[in-house]
Write a protein that holds these residues in place. Structure first.
Motif, PDB file in Angstrom:
ATOM      1  N   SER A  45      15.413 -20.073   1.935  1.00 23.19           N
ATOM      2  CA  SER A  45      14.932 -19.458   0.692  1.00 23.19           C
ATOM      3  C   SER A  45      15.282 -20.318  -0.522  1.00 23.19           C
ATOM      4  CB  SER A  45      15.531 -18.060   0.534  1.00 23.19           C
ATOM      5  OG  SER A  45      16.943 -18.111   0.446  1.00 23.19           O
ATOM      6  N   VAL A  85      13.074  -6.865  -2.752  1.00 22.30           N
ATOM      7  CA  VAL A  85      11.775  -7.530  -2.604  1.00 22.30           C
ATOM      8  C   VAL A  85      10.842  -7.117  -3.737  1.00 22.30           C
ATOM      9  CG1 VAL A  85       9.697  -7.656  -1.170  1.00 22.30           C
ATOM     10  CG2 VAL A  85      11.946  -7.852  -0.115  1.00 22.30           C
ATOM     11  N   GLY A  86      10.855  -5.833  -4.093  1.00 20.81           N
ATOM     12  CA  GLY A  86      10.014  -5.374  -5.192  1.00 20.81           C
ATOM     13  C   GLY A  86      10.384  -6.024  -6.514  1.00 20.81           C
ATOM     14  N   SER A 116       9.373  -9.753  -6.425  1.00 18.70           N
ATOM     15  CA  SER A 116       7.925  -9.945  -6.496  1.00 18.70           C
ATOM     16  C   SER A 116       7.419  -9.813  -7.927  1.00 18.70           C
ATOM     17  CB  SER A 116       7.219  -8.932  -5.589  1.00 18.70           C
ATOM     18  OG  SER A 116       7.652  -9.070  -4.252  1.00 18.70           O
ATOM     19  N   SER A 138       6.367 -13.260  -9.913  1.00 15.31           N
ATOM     20  CA  SER A 138       4.936 -13.303 -10.212  1.00 15.31           C
ATOM     21  C   SER A 138       4.712 -13.508 -11.703  1.00 15.31           C
ATOM     22  CB  SER A 138       4.266 -12.006  -9.743  1.00 15.31           C
ATOM     23  OG  SER A 138       4.352 -11.874  -8.347  1.00 15.31           O
ATOM     24  N   VAL A 168       8.308 -14.203   9.000  1.00 14.22           N
ATOM     25  CA  VAL A 168       8.275 -15.045   7.801  1.00 14.22           C
ATOM     26  C   VAL A 168       8.305 -16.526   8.188  1.00 14.22           C
ATOM     27  CG1 VAL A 168       9.563 -15.703   5.730  1.00 14.22           C
ATOM     28  CG2 VAL A 168       9.310 -13.292   6.329  1.00 14.22           C
ATOM     29  N   THR A 186       2.397 -17.322  -4.731  1.00 16.17           N
ATOM     30  CA  THR A 186       2.627 -15.900  -4.446  1.00 16.17           C
ATOM     31  C   THR A 186       3.150 -15.711  -3.028  1.00 16.17           C
ATOM     32  OG1 THR A 186       0.840 -15.294  -5.958  1.00 16.17           O
ATOM     33  CG2 THR A 186       1.561 -13.621  -4.393  1.00 16.17           C
ATOM     34  N   SER A 187       2.566 -16.412  -2.071  1.00 15.23           N
ATOM     35  CA  SER A 187       3.027 -16.318  -0.680  1.00 15.23           C
ATOM     36  C   SER A 187       4.458 -16.817  -0.551  1.00 15.23           C
ATOM     37  CB  SER A 187       2.105 -17.128   0.235  1.00 15.23           C
ATOM     38  OG  SER A 187       0.771 -16.676   0.147  1.00 15.23           O
ATOM     39  N   MET A 219       6.952 -14.264  -2.044  1.00 15.49           N
ATOM     40  CA  MET A 219       7.129 -13.094  -1.186  1.00 15.49           C
ATOM     41  C   MET A 219       8.047 -13.420  -0.009  1.00 15.49           C
ATOM     42  SD  MET A 219       5.710 -10.522  -2.517  1.00 15.49           S
ATOM     43  CE  MET A 219       5.898  -9.454  -1.084  1.00 15.49           C
ATOM     44  N   MET A 220       7.854 -14.578   0.597  1.00 14.54           N
ATOM     45  CA  MET A 220       8.712 -14.977   1.717  1.00 14.54           C
ATOM     46  C   MET A 220      10.147 -15.205   1.260  1.00 14.54           C
ATOM     47  SD  MET A 220       6.217 -17.466   3.987  1.00 14.54           S
ATOM     48  CE  MET A 220       5.699 -18.511   2.626  1.00 14.54           C
ATOM     49  N   SER A 262      11.581 -13.729  -1.268  1.00 15.89           N
ATOM     50  CA  SER A 262      12.144 -12.412  -1.578  1.00 15.89           C
ATOM     51  C   SER A 262      12.640 -11.718  -0.316  1.00 15.89           C
ATOM     52  CB  SER A 262      11.081 -11.552  -2.268  1.00 15.89           C
ATOM     53  OG  SER A 262      10.592 -12.172  -3.423  1.00 15.89           O
ATOM     54  N   VAL A 263      11.876 -11.796   0.752  1.00 15.78           N
ATOM     55  CA  VAL A 263      12.269 -11.151   2.008  1.00 15.78           C
ATOM     56  C   VAL A 263      13.542 -11.790   2.563  1.00 15.78           C
ATOM     57  CG1 VAL A 263      11.585 -10.716   4.393  1.00 15.78           C
ATOM     58  CG2 VAL A 263       9.931 -10.416   2.547  1.00 15.78           C
TER      59      VAL A 263
END
Length: 333
Positions: free
Chosen positions: A72, A129-130, A133, A137, A206, A239-240, A243-244, A246-247
């Protein structure tokens, strides 16, 4: 190629030479295996039918955390096109502490014990994650922001979360605060292994997307303008990635707690050792370095120092020194 001469014929014998990145990965893999073997065998007493499952679950947790933090961080540095930033600097650690404090403040100290572990783990992952994101973003996708604004937003969110944390801590029961304080720092000796299978499944999914996007990461490493000129869909790719990221960050934080500078430490070492920015070398090198640090460090901590100190303190101290050195080097330029 090496030519070997004989009386009648000449035999051409191939001479294999590993590239620097391949040699580094080979050495790091060997060191990682040694660390794993030492962790599983040194000081083992009693029945192996007990030792292997007991230490094995802990080992799997250390490997998962090491992989998540390292990958990450490298991906985040690629997305931001800056090697001194990590997801934790953007306020992830304070968000994790705020979540734990809010649970105790609103539902009592019993919420940490009575709340279903699966619900607790899922809540932590979903919230982090929220938050990531939305933040990432706004910072990177909708339009290109400056590095100064990025750092400023991270500091502001960190201060805001810390202020909320201090406010709730000052008015909560002192006994509850004493119990809550243990969750404020990363602990590699008490990894939550109840959700290991779920965490590995999510991380595996992921990782499949990460492997498929490795060439895109190399292009994004050239910067926003160059990536767009080379035909990369910048908004969708970033964006992808976010998201990865964040997870992975949410999973590592939910398993061991907040880790600030560990990812920066292994990512910087990986770039220095590999000598290239290609992600097919940097990502596994960073992950292997993280495994060596966590597994090897935990082995030394448990078998040599007998838990006289905390591994997270040593790692964060070294990572903080690396961060200061990188900042000073950038200022010198």
């Amino acid at each position: 190629m090496t030519t070997i001469a004989s009386d009648d014929t000449q035999v051409v014998a191939p001479r294999f030479k590993l590239s620097r990145p391949a040699l580094v990965l080979l050495i790091l893999s060997a060191l990682a295996v040694v660390s794993v073997v030492c962790f599983m065998t040194i000081g083992a007493k009693g029945s192996w039918s007990f030792v292997i499952p007991f230490r094995g679950r802990k080992l799997l947790g250390l490997i998962l955390v090491a992989y998540s933090v390292a990958v990450s961080t490298v991906m985040f540095q690629t997305a931001t096109n800056n090697r001194i930033l990590t997801p934790s600097i953007m306020g992830f650690d304070q968000l994790y502490v705020l979540l734990q404090t809010s649970l105790v403040f609103f539902f009592g100290i019993g919420s940490l014990v009575s709340l279903d572990p699966t619900v607790h783990f899922t809540l932590e992952v979903v919230v982090m994650v929220g938050f990531a994101s939305l933040l990432f973003s706004w910072l990177f996708v909708w339009q290109e922001r400056s590095l100064h604004l990025l750092v400023l937003v991270g500091i502001v969110f960190g201060i805001m979360f810390r202020s909320l944390i201090l406010f709730m801590q000052r008015i909560m029961d002192p006994n509850a605060f004493n119990v809550l304080q243990d969750t404020f720092f990363a602990s590699f000796s008490r990894i939550d292994t109840q959700h290991m299978l779920f965490a590995y499944v999510i991380t595996g999914i992921v990782s499949v997307f990460i492997v498929r996007m490795l060439p895109v990461f190399d292009v994004l490493n050239l910067g926003r303008a160059n990536a767009i000129n080379l035909g990369v869909n910048y908004r969708r790719s970033i964006t992808s990635m976010l998201m990865m990221i964040s997870v992975l960050v949410a999973i590592s934080a939910a398993l061991v707690g907040p880790v600030t500078f560990f990812g920066l430490l292994v990512a910087s070492l990986a770039h220095s050792l590999v000598g290239t920015s290609r992600h097919k070398y940097v990502l596994p090198a960073a992950a292997l370095l993280a495994i060596i640090c966590l597994v090897g460090g935990q082995t030394i901590l448990e078998r040599v120092f007998e838990f006289d100190t905390a591994l997270s303190i040593i790692i964060e101290f070294l990572g903080g020194i690396v961060f200061i050195m990188l900042v000073l080097r950038r200022m010198a330029r």
